[in-house]
Design a protein around this motif. Structure first.
Motif, PDB file in Angstrom:
ATOM      1  N   THR A  24      29.795  40.526 -49.243  1.00  0.00           N
ATOM      2  CA  THR A  24      29.662  39.144 -49.712  1.00  0.00           C
ATOM      3  C   THR A  24      29.522  38.185 -48.532  1.00  0.00           C
ATOM      4  OG1 THR A  24      30.973  39.675 -51.670  1.00  0.00           O
ATOM      5  CG2 THR A  24      30.704  37.355 -51.153  1.00  0.00           C
ATOM      6  N   ALA A  25      30.350  38.351 -47.505  1.00  0.00           N
ATOM      7  CA  ALA A  25      30.279  37.482 -46.324  1.00  0.00           C
ATOM      8  C   ALA A  25      28.934  37.644 -45.618  1.00  0.00           C
ATOM      9  CB  ALA A  25      31.423  37.778 -45.369  1.00  0.00           C
ATOM     10  N   ALA A  26      28.447  38.874 -45.500  1.00  0.00           N
ATOM     11  CA  ALA A  26      27.156  39.101 -44.842  1.00  0.00           C
ATOM     12  C   ALA A  26      26.023  38.432 -45.617  1.00  0.00           C
ATOM     13  CB  ALA A  26      26.885  40.596 -44.708  1.00  0.00           C
ATOM     14  N   GLY A  35      28.349  31.450 -51.111  1.00  0.00           N
ATOM     15  CA  GLY A  35      29.714  31.957 -51.014  1.00  0.00           C
ATOM     16  C   GLY A  35      30.740  31.133 -51.771  1.00  0.00           C
ATOM     17  N   PRO A  36      30.740  29.795 -51.623  1.00  0.00           N
ATOM     18  CA  PRO A  36      31.706  29.007 -52.382  1.00  0.00           C
ATOM     19  C   PRO A  36      31.556  29.182 -53.901  1.00  0.00           C
ATOM     20  CG  PRO A  36      30.854  27.706 -50.576  1.00  0.00           C
ATOM     21  CD  PRO A  36      30.037  28.966 -50.623  1.00  0.00           C
ATOM     22  N   ARG A  74      35.095  32.285 -44.139  1.00  0.00           N
ATOM     23  CA  ARG A  74      34.132  31.207 -43.913  1.00  0.00           C
ATOM     24  C   ARG A  74      34.710  30.155 -42.977  1.00  0.00           C
ATOM     25  NH1 ARG A  74      34.091  29.141 -48.542  1.00  0.00           N
ATOM     26  NH2 ARG A  74      32.819  30.816 -49.429  1.00  0.00           N
ATOM     27  N   SER A  75      35.952  29.791 -43.204  1.00  0.00           N
ATOM     28  CA  SER A  75      36.609  28.798 -42.337  1.00  0.00           C
ATOM     29  C   SER A  75      36.707  29.306 -40.906  1.00  0.00           C
ATOM     30  CB  SER A  75      38.007  28.483 -42.865  1.00  0.00           C
ATOM     31  OG  SER A  75      37.938  27.834 -44.099  1.00  0.00           O
ATOM     32  N   SER A  76      37.024  30.577 -40.756  1.00  0.00           N
ATOM     33  CA  SER A  76      37.114  31.165 -39.427  1.00  0.00           C
ATOM     34  C   SER A  76      35.755  31.164 -38.719  1.00  0.00           C
ATOM     35  CB  SER A  76      37.645  32.586 -39.532  1.00  0.00           C
ATOM     36  OG  SER A  76      37.695  33.195 -38.276  1.00  0.00           O
ATOM     37  N   SER A  80      34.899  29.017 -35.282  1.00  0.00           N
ATOM     38  CA  SER A  80      34.425  29.658 -34.047  1.00  0.00           C
ATOM     39  C   SER A  80      33.020  29.205 -33.681  1.00  0.00           C
ATOM     40  CB  SER A  80      34.480  31.177 -34.168  1.00  0.00           C
ATOM     41  OG  SER A  80      33.626  31.629 -35.199  1.00  0.00           O
ATOM     42  N   ALA A  81      32.274  28.641 -34.632  1.00  0.00           N
ATOM     43  CA  ALA A  81      30.933  28.127 -34.332  1.00  0.00           C
ATOM     44  C   ALA A  81      30.966  26.765 -33.664  1.00  0.00           C
ATOM     45  CB  ALA A  81      30.103  28.050 -35.618  1.00  0.00           C
TER      46      ALA A  81
END
Length: 82
Positions: A24-26, A35-36, A74-76, A80-81
């Motif tokens: 799902t994240a990919a 995603g949301p 997603r928050s992580s 990091s971005a």
């Protein structure tokens, strides 16, 4: 069910959950899925069953945890971005 079988079943279920989150994240990172919206769908899917059997309550809790984990990932990534 003895403890060894229970632990094996729990491990298999956890593995499936981890795989689902990674896929799902990919797909979210590639812009293939929203995603949301997926997380919201997981949260809403279990709502009618909150007063049901132990199985329904467990399913509800798992869907909530999956949605939380997807949002945390997603928050992580966003942190990091920056």
């Amino acid at each position: 069910m003895d403890e060894k079988l229970f632990d094996e079943l729990a491990g298999r279920i956890d593995g499936i959950g981890q795989a689902l989150l990674r896929v799902t994240a990919a797909l979210e990172m590639q812009g293939v899925i929203d995603g949301p919206l997926v997380a919201e769908g997981w949260r809403m899917a279990a709502l009618p069953h909150t007063a049901g059997s132990v199985m329904h309550r467990s399913a509800y809790q798992m869907l909530q945890q999956l949605a939380d984990a997807l949002e945390a990932a997603r928050s992580s990534r966003q942190a990091s971005a920056q």
